[in-house]
Design an enzyme around this catalytic site. Structure first.
Site, PDB file in Angstrom:
ATOM      1  N   ARG A  49       0.831  -1.203   0.000  1.00 53.04           N
ATOM      2  CA  ARG A  49       0.000   0.000   0.000  1.00 53.04           C
ATOM      3  C   ARG A  49       0.862   1.248   0.000  1.00 53.04           C
ATOM      4  O   ARG A  49       0.554   2.248  -0.637  1.00 53.04           O
ATOM      5  CB  ARG A  49      -0.931   0.024   1.220  1.00 53.04           C
ATOM      6  CG  ARG A  49      -1.921   1.205   1.187  1.00 53.04           C
ATOM      7  CD  ARG A  49      -2.763   1.310   2.444  1.00 53.04           C
ATOM      8  NE  ARG A  49      -1.951   1.689   3.599  1.00 53.04           N
ATOM      9  CZ  ARG A  49      -1.729   0.913   4.662  1.00 53.04           C
ATOM     10  NH1 ARG A  49      -2.267  -0.298   4.714  1.00 53.04           N
ATOM     11  NH2 ARG A  49      -0.985   1.343   5.659  1.00 53.04           N
ATOM     12  N   TYR A 102     -15.736  17.789 -15.587  1.00 52.72           N
ATOM     13  CA  TYR A 102     -16.258  16.419 -15.651  1.00 52.72           C
ATOM     14  C   TYR A 102     -17.251  16.191 -14.516  1.00 52.72           C
ATOM     15  O   TYR A 102     -17.038  16.616 -13.380  1.00 52.72           O
ATOM     16  CB  TYR A 102     -15.087  15.437 -15.578  1.00 52.72           C
ATOM     17  CG  TYR A 102     -15.461  14.023 -15.230  1.00 52.72           C
ATOM     18  CD1 TYR A 102     -16.388  13.318 -15.994  1.00 52.72           C
ATOM     19  CD2 TYR A 102     -14.885  13.378 -14.134  1.00 52.72           C
ATOM     20  CE1 TYR A 102     -16.740  12.019 -15.667  1.00 52.72           C
ATOM     21  CE2 TYR A 102     -15.221  12.081 -13.811  1.00 52.72           C
ATOM     22  CZ  TYR A 102     -16.159  11.406 -14.575  1.00 52.72           C
ATOM     23  OH  TYR A 102     -16.503  10.119 -14.244  1.00 52.72           O
ATOM     24  N   ASP A 174      -6.071  19.002 -14.664  1.00 54.93           N
ATOM     25  CA  ASP A 174      -6.449  17.690 -15.182  1.00 54.93           C
ATOM     26  C   ASP A 174      -6.003  17.642 -16.642  1.00 54.93           C
ATOM     27  O   ASP A 174      -6.534  18.357 -17.493  1.00 54.93           O
ATOM     28  CB  ASP A 174      -7.965  17.508 -15.069  1.00 54.93           C
ATOM     29  CG  ASP A 174      -8.425  16.115 -15.476  1.00 54.93           C
ATOM     30  OD1 ASP A 174      -7.729  15.459 -16.274  1.00 54.93           O
ATOM     31  OD2 ASP A 174      -9.499  15.683 -15.007  1.00 54.93           O
ATOM     32  N   LYS A 199      -7.639   6.310 -19.094  1.00 56.70           N
ATOM     33  CA  LYS A 199      -7.930   6.807 -20.436  1.00 56.70           C
ATOM     34  C   LYS A 199      -6.725   6.610 -21.373  1.00 56.70           C
ATOM     35  O   LYS A 199      -6.306   5.488 -21.591  1.00 56.70           O
ATOM     36  CB  LYS A 199      -8.355   8.270 -20.348  1.00 56.70           C
ATOM     37  CG  LYS A 199      -9.404   8.558 -19.264  1.00 56.70           C
ATOM     38  CD  LYS A 199     -10.660   7.724 -19.368  1.00 56.70           C
ATOM     39  CE  LYS A 199     -11.805   8.220 -18.499  1.00 56.70           C
ATOM     40  NZ  LYS A 199     -11.612   8.150 -17.047  1.00 56.70           N
TER      41      LYS A 199
END
Length: 389
Positions: A49, A102, A174, A199
């Site tokens: 982690r 978004y 972004d 993406k």
């Protein structure tokens, strides 16, 4: 900043780094835990982690491509956004975000603000007066999305960063729509860059992921601490697949863009196509800014159908080479109806204020042969034209 070209960094990162068996391609480390050499020693990796060789390699590659100091890989793009907000913002801090961002970003910021985690002000960042009034409120963080999703509005990153610095605010951009191949916000003055690696960076629609790249090393360490603390880090296997996708990013982006420009030229001749949103058009707001800060226009475009909702439904239903789906940036072409899909978390009033019309459609242009894509669009338009208005 690397002295190598971005395509070379993407391809070569980690190649021939295996010291055990001299594998050319770096191995995948699926372990959750790591041995301590002796009591009291703290190894480089202790628990996956907090750190994993495969995930770290992806973070380093993306940081190098963006010209940043550190990259923290998360389990999805929204997680990267949430990580930044968690690490930087407290109840009295103000976040400025675009009113047309978004839908998932809007939902996250709005919901956390309603809980009292921080304050948020959604503003049209293309409106100089509205932006100046928002910056006068002395925000802690300014969130930028350029080109915006789904209207591809362009924000002058360098100018906004100067204004934000004067107001004492940090800036995060972004960069999902363009990737570091076509835009590098840190070089323009931003403090952070966020990607949904789901993406274009992964590019095959089979892995969820995100990354948060910091310009400042100390802020990078702070982000990494919070990522471990709240469990936002990505899985090693997902990082492995994303690193594999990254190696072809530069070439894929060129193919995506070539196809999108061919489709744009086709759409401009269609009677059922109304307003088209694409930064390559001289009439598009911010076209001159895009020419200055981008190395290309990307492969996303949106348009309004100049017809009835029945014609829109027919058009979407008849498509065969465009899948009706959310997301973007994969090898396959997708079509999306933002109002009912990616931005449905926004109220009707918020959608209207952002300029999202019910007739708006968004295309993520893939890597199929452009002749087939255009033929598919043509037959769907023909079927739509047969529907009585």
């Amino acid at each position: 900043m690397s002295d190598k070209q971005l395509a070379t960094v993407a391809v070569r990162k980690g190649i021939e780094s295996d010291s055990q068996f001299n594998a050319v391609v770096p191995p995948l480390y699926l372990t959750t835990t790591y041995g301590f050499s002796q009591l009291g020693d703290v190894p480089t990796f202790d628990y996956s982690r907090s750190g994993n060789p495969t995930r770290n390699m992806l973070g380093e590659a993306l940081a190098e491509m963006e010209g940043g100091a550190a990259g923290v890989v998360t389990n999805c793009g929204t997680s990267a956004i949430n990580l930044l907000a968690t690490a930087l913002l407290g109840p009295d801090d103000l976040l400025i975000a675009p009113h047309d961002c978004y839908g998932g970003t809007y939902r996250l910021f709005n919901s956390r603000a309603e809980k009292g985690d921080f304050k948020v002000c959604f503003v049209d960042q293309t409106d100089p007066l509205a932006l100046a009034e928002a910056l006068a409120l002395r925000p802690k963080l300014v969130w930028v999305e350029t080109p915006s999703n789904p209207l591809l509005r362009i924000i002058d990153i360098a100018a906004l960063c100067r204004q934000s610095a004067e107001a004492g605010a940090l800036v995060a951009v972004d960069n999902t729509f363009l990737s570091p191949i076509l835009q590098q916000p840190l070089a323009l003055g931003a403090d952070f860059v966020v990607h949904s690696t789901t993406k274009y960076i992964n590019g095959h629609s089979d892995v969820l992921g995100g990354v948060l790249v910091s310009k400042d090393p100390e802020q990078g360490e702070q982000i990494a601490w919070w990522a471990n603390c709240i469990g936002a880090t990505g899985a090693p296997f997902d990082a492995y697949l994303t690193l594999r996708g990254l190696r072809t990013l530069a070439h894929r982006m060129r193919g995506h863009e070539e196809n999108s420009l061919a489709i744009l030229a086709f759409l401009q001749q269609q009677p059922l196509v109304g307003h088209i949103y694409h930064p390559s058009q001289p009439s598009h707001p911010g076209h001159d800014i895009a020419l200055r800060q981008q190395k290309g226009f990307g492969a996303m475009l949106s348009f309004e159908l100049a017809g009835s909702m029945e014609q829109l439904e027919t058009f979407v239903r008849e498509l065969r080479c465009f899948s009706l789906a959310e997301s973007l940036g994969g090898t396959e072409s997708l079509i999306c109806h933002p109002a009912s899909m990616t931005h449905r978390a926004m109220s009707d009033e918020a959608q209207q204020e952002a300029g999202l019309k019910p007739t708006l459609l968004r295309l993520s242009v893939g890597l199929e042969d452009p002749q087939d894509l255009i033929a598919d669009l043509a037959q769907a338009f023909a079927k739509s034209a047969e529907v009585a208005v």
